[in-house]
Scaffold this motif. Sequence first.
Motif, PDB file in Angstrom:
ATOM      1  N   LEU A  90       0.800  -1.222   0.000  1.00  0.00           N
ATOM      2  CA  LEU A  90       0.000   0.000   0.000  1.00  0.00           C
ATOM      3  C   LEU A  90       0.832   1.271   0.000  1.00  0.00           C
ATOM      4  CD1 LEU A  90      -2.755  -1.080   2.538  1.00  0.00           C
ATOM      5  CD2 LEU A  90      -2.922  -0.978   0.036  1.00  0.00           C
ATOM      6  N   ALA A  91       1.947   1.262   0.731  1.00  0.00           N
ATOM      7  CA  ALA A  91       2.736   2.490   0.875  1.00  0.00           C
ATOM      8  C   ALA A  91       4.112   2.397   0.227  1.00  0.00           C
ATOM      9  CB  ALA A  91       2.879   2.844   2.355  1.00  0.00           C
ATOM     10  N   GLY A  92       4.446   1.265  -0.354  1.00  0.00           N
ATOM     11  CA  GLY A  92       5.735   1.127  -1.026  1.00  0.00           C
ATOM     12  C   GLY A  92       6.921   1.156  -0.076  1.00  0.00           C
ATOM     13  N   LEU A  93       6.709   0.747   1.172  1.00  0.00           N
ATOM     14  CA  LEU A  93       7.777   0.812   2.168  1.00  0.00           C
ATOM     15  C   LEU A  93       8.615  -0.465   2.154  1.00  0.00           C
ATOM     16  CD1 LEU A  93       5.812   2.433   5.115  1.00  0.00           C
ATOM     17  CD2 LEU A  93       7.391   3.528   3.513  1.00  0.00           C
ATOM     18  N   PRO A  94       9.918  -0.334   2.401  1.00  0.00           N
ATOM     19  CA  PRO A  94      10.812  -1.506   2.401  1.00  0.00           C
ATOM     20  C   PRO A  94      10.744  -2.234   3.744  1.00  0.00           C
ATOM     21  CG  PRO A  94      12.085   0.479   2.793  1.00  0.00           C
ATOM     22  CD  PRO A  94      10.657   0.913   2.569  1.00  0.00           C
ATOM     23  N   ILE A  95       9.933  -3.259   3.820  1.00  0.00           N
ATOM     24  CA  ILE A  95       9.683  -3.957   5.076  1.00  0.00           C
ATOM     25  C   ILE A  95      10.483  -5.254   5.148  1.00  0.00           C
ATOM     26  CG2 ILE A  95       7.919  -5.013   6.539  1.00  0.00           C
ATOM     27  CD1 ILE A  95       7.619  -1.950   6.216  1.00  0.00           C
ATOM     28  N   ILE A  96      11.141  -5.438   6.280  1.00  0.00           N
ATOM     29  CA  ILE A  96      11.785  -6.714   6.577  1.00  0.00           C
ATOM     30  C   ILE A  96      11.023  -7.336   7.745  1.00  0.00           C
ATOM     31  CG2 ILE A  96      14.061  -5.924   5.804  1.00  0.00           C
ATOM     32  CD1 ILE A  96      14.845  -5.835   8.849  1.00  0.00           C
ATOM     33  N   MET A  97      11.189  -8.612   7.915  1.00  0.00           N
ATOM     34  CA  MET A  97      10.655  -9.290   9.094  1.00  0.00           C
ATOM     35  C   MET A  97      11.859  -9.575   9.983  1.00  0.00           C
ATOM     36  SD  MET A  97       7.485  -9.315   8.367  1.00  0.00           S
ATOM     37  CE  MET A  97       6.484 -10.487   9.237  1.00  0.00           C
ATOM     38  N   LEU A  98      11.785  -9.122  11.238  1.00  0.00           N
ATOM     39  CA  LEU A  98      12.888  -9.320  12.169  1.00  0.00           C
ATOM     40  C   LEU A  98      12.405 -10.232  13.294  1.00  0.00           C
ATOM     41  CD1 LEU A  98      15.839  -8.445  12.745  1.00  0.00           C
ATOM     42  CD2 LEU A  98      14.876  -6.736  14.301  1.00  0.00           C
ATOM     43  N   THR A  99      13.092 -11.352  13.459  1.00  0.00           N
ATOM     44  CA  THR A  99      12.761 -12.292  14.517  1.00  0.00           C
ATOM     45  C   THR A  99      13.780 -12.143  15.632  1.00  0.00           C
ATOM     46  OG1 THR A  99      11.802 -13.820  12.917  1.00  0.00           O
ATOM     47  CG2 THR A  99      12.360 -14.726  15.082  1.00  0.00           C
ATOM     48  N   ALA A 112      18.209   9.031   6.199  1.00  0.00           N
ATOM     49  CA  ALA A 112      17.892   8.028   5.182  1.00  0.00           C
ATOM     50  C   ALA A 112      16.436   7.581   5.297  1.00  0.00           C
ATOM     51  CB  ALA A 112      18.829   6.825   5.309  1.00  0.00           C
ATOM     52  N   ALA A 113      15.948   7.420   6.522  1.00  0.00           N
ATOM     53  CA  ALA A 113      14.560   7.004   6.730  1.00  0.00           C
ATOM     54  C   ALA A 113      13.592   8.066   6.232  1.00  0.00           C
ATOM     55  CB  ALA A 113      14.318   6.709   8.210  1.00  0.00           C
ATOM     56  N   ALA A 114      13.925   9.339   6.456  1.00  0.00           N
ATOM     57  CA  ALA A 114      13.056  10.431   5.990  1.00  0.00           C
ATOM     58  C   ALA A 114      12.980  10.458   4.475  1.00  0.00           C
ATOM     59  CB  ALA A 114      13.548  11.768   6.535  1.00  0.00           C
ATOM     60  N   ALA A 115      14.044  10.040   3.806  1.00  0.00           N
ATOM     61  CA  ALA A 115      14.023   9.989   2.343  1.00  0.00           C
ATOM     62  C   ALA A 115      13.121   8.866   1.844  1.00  0.00           C
ATOM     63  CB  ALA A 115      15.448   9.804   1.801  1.00  0.00           C
ATOM     64  N   VAL A 116      12.932   7.842   2.665  1.00  0.00           N
ATOM     65  CA  VAL A 116      12.088   6.703   2.293  1.00  0.00           C
ATOM     66  C   VAL A 116      10.644   6.935   2.714  1.00  0.00           C
ATOM     67  CG1 VAL A 116      11.688   4.236   2.701  1.00  0.00           C
ATOM     68  CG2 VAL A 116      14.010   5.094   2.408  1.00  0.00           C
ATOM     69  N   PHE A 117      10.464   7.515   3.911  1.00  0.00           N
ATOM     70  CA  PHE A 117       9.133   7.736   4.468  1.00  0.00           C
ATOM     71  C   PHE A 117       9.104   9.099   5.142  1.00  0.00           C
ATOM     72  CE2 PHE A 117       6.197   7.181   8.174  1.00  0.00           C
ATOM     73  CZ  PHE A 117       5.022   7.203   7.438  1.00  0.00           C
ATOM     74  N   ALA A 118       8.288   9.982   4.620  1.00  0.00           N
ATOM     75  CA  ALA A 118       8.255  11.370   5.090  1.00  0.00           C
ATOM     76  C   ALA A 118       7.792  11.514   6.530  1.00  0.00           C
ATOM     77  CB  ALA A 118       7.359  12.206   4.177  1.00  0.00           C
ATOM     78  N   GLY A 119       7.233  10.485   7.124  1.00  0.00           N
ATOM     79  CA  GLY A 119       6.743  10.558   8.496  1.00  0.00           C
ATOM     80  C   GLY A 119       7.831  10.501   9.554  1.00  0.00           C
ATOM     81  N   PHE A 120       9.027  10.068   9.212  1.00  0.00           N
ATOM     82  CA  PHE A 120      10.060   9.909  10.231  1.00  0.00           C
ATOM     83  C   PHE A 120      10.432  11.186  10.965  1.00  0.00           C
ATOM     84  CE2 PHE A 120      10.928   5.509   9.097  1.00  0.00           C
ATOM     85  CZ  PHE A 120      11.176   4.995  10.364  1.00  0.00           C
ATOM     86  N   PRO A 121      10.562  12.340  10.310  1.00  0.00           N
ATOM     87  CA  PRO A 121      10.845  13.548  11.098  1.00  0.00           C
ATOM     88  C   PRO A 121       9.739  13.854  12.113  1.00  0.00           C
ATOM     89  CG  PRO A 121      11.385  13.927   8.805  1.00  0.00           C
ATOM     90  CD  PRO A 121      10.674  12.600   8.872  1.00  0.00           C
ATOM     91  N   ASP A 122       8.486  13.615  11.739  1.00  0.00           N
ATOM     92  CA  ASP A 122       7.382  13.817  12.684  1.00  0.00           C
ATOM     93  C   ASP A 122       7.456  12.814  13.827  1.00  0.00           C
ATOM     94  OD1 ASP A 122       6.318  15.950  11.289  1.00  0.00           O
ATOM     95  OD2 ASP A 122       4.921  14.699  10.152  1.00  0.00           O
ATOM     96  N   TYR A 123       7.793  11.572  13.518  1.00  0.00           N
ATOM     97  CA  TYR A 123       7.930  10.558  14.562  1.00  0.00           C
ATOM     98  C   TYR A 123       8.983  11.014  15.569  1.00  0.00           C
ATOM     99  CZ  TYR A 123       5.493   7.007  11.712  1.00  0.00           C
ATOM    100  OH  TYR A 123       4.585   6.281  10.988  1.00  0.00           O
ATOM    101  N   ARG A 124      10.096  11.484  15.060  1.00  0.00           N
ATOM    102  CA  ARG A 124      11.195  11.903  15.934  1.00  0.00           C
ATOM    103  C   ARG A 124      10.780  13.102  16.791  1.00  0.00           C
ATOM    104  NH1 ARG A 124      17.408  12.768  13.833  1.00  0.00           N
ATOM    105  NH2 ARG A 124      18.376  11.983  15.727  1.00  0.00           N
ATOM    106  N   ARG A 125      10.074  14.032  16.187  1.00  0.00           N
ATOM    107  CA  ARG A 125       9.619  15.217  16.919  1.00  0.00           C
ATOM    108  C   ARG A 125       8.629  14.840  18.011  1.00  0.00           C
ATOM    109  NH1 ARG A 125       5.186  17.449  16.411  1.00  0.00           N
ATOM    110  NH2 ARG A 125       4.745  16.678  14.335  1.00  0.00           N
ATOM    111  N   ARG A 126       7.698  13.937  17.695  1.00  0.00           N
ATOM    112  CA  ARG A 126       6.680  13.545  18.670  1.00  0.00           C
ATOM    113  C   ARG A 126       7.253  12.732  19.825  1.00  0.00           C
ATOM    114  NH1 ARG A 126       3.048  12.246  13.954  1.00  0.00           N
ATOM    115  NH2 ARG A 126       3.408  10.059  14.408  1.00  0.00           N
ATOM    116  N   ALA A 127       8.397  12.116  19.614  1.00  0.00           N
ATOM    117  CA  ALA A 127       8.975  11.242  20.637  1.00  0.00           C
ATOM    118  C   ALA A 127      10.201  11.869  21.305  1.00  0.00           C
ATOM    119  CB  ALA A 127       9.329   9.901  20.020  1.00  0.00           C
ATOM    120  N   THR A 128      10.254  13.185  21.380  1.00  0.00           N
ATOM    121  CA  THR A 128      11.424  13.838  21.973  1.00  0.00           C
ATOM    122  C   THR A 128      11.586  13.520  23.455  1.00  0.00           C
ATOM    123  OG1 THR A 128      10.144  15.851  22.349  1.00  0.00           O
ATOM    124  CG2 THR A 128      11.484  15.762  20.334  1.00  0.00           C
TER     125      THR A 128
END
Length: 172
Positions: free
Chosen positions: A59-68, A143-159
């Motif tokens: 749906l969003a074209g995000l590069p998802i891995i599965m981490l166990t 690098a994450a912000a270049a892939v998904f524009a929400g990362f700067p907001d995530y970082r700001r909200r979790a200060t």
Amino acid sequence: MGLLNDLNYTMTSPNRVQRTLQRVAAGERIGRLLQRSLHPIDRAVHRVSGERHTAASLLAGLPIIMLTTTGAKTGTDRTIPLMGIPVADELVVIGSNFGTTSTPGWVYNLEANPAAVASYRDQRVAVVARHADRGEADRAFDAAAAVFAGFPDYRRRATHREIRVFALETAM
């Protein structure tokens, strides 16, 4: 290329619809909703698609891995879909938890036992996670912000908390 090569990891640019969905998903209210609901949906899509896709990748074209990881308290295996961000020749994961107030459980699992398994499509590789230093973490967020524009907001909200960043390296 290390782990990226071992996983045959590739990234494609999201299309217009996927970019629009990314912008919607970056919002605080939607982030809280996704934090509670997206992982089970991702795992179901991953299973149904023969481990080729997740809901977030389709749906969003995000590069998802599965981490166990191994549960810090339970000792049982825990598999979580995460955005795998290539930084230089490494693959990093970021414990942003959609910018919510809590640190995700997989972070504590990696801190207790850094041995894990990273999966991407039909490839599985034993990895060791290490905490990224401040410079590496900043590069990872860029690098994450270049892939998904929400990362700067995530970082700001979790200060109010430290968002942990881990570099994944192929286990020897």
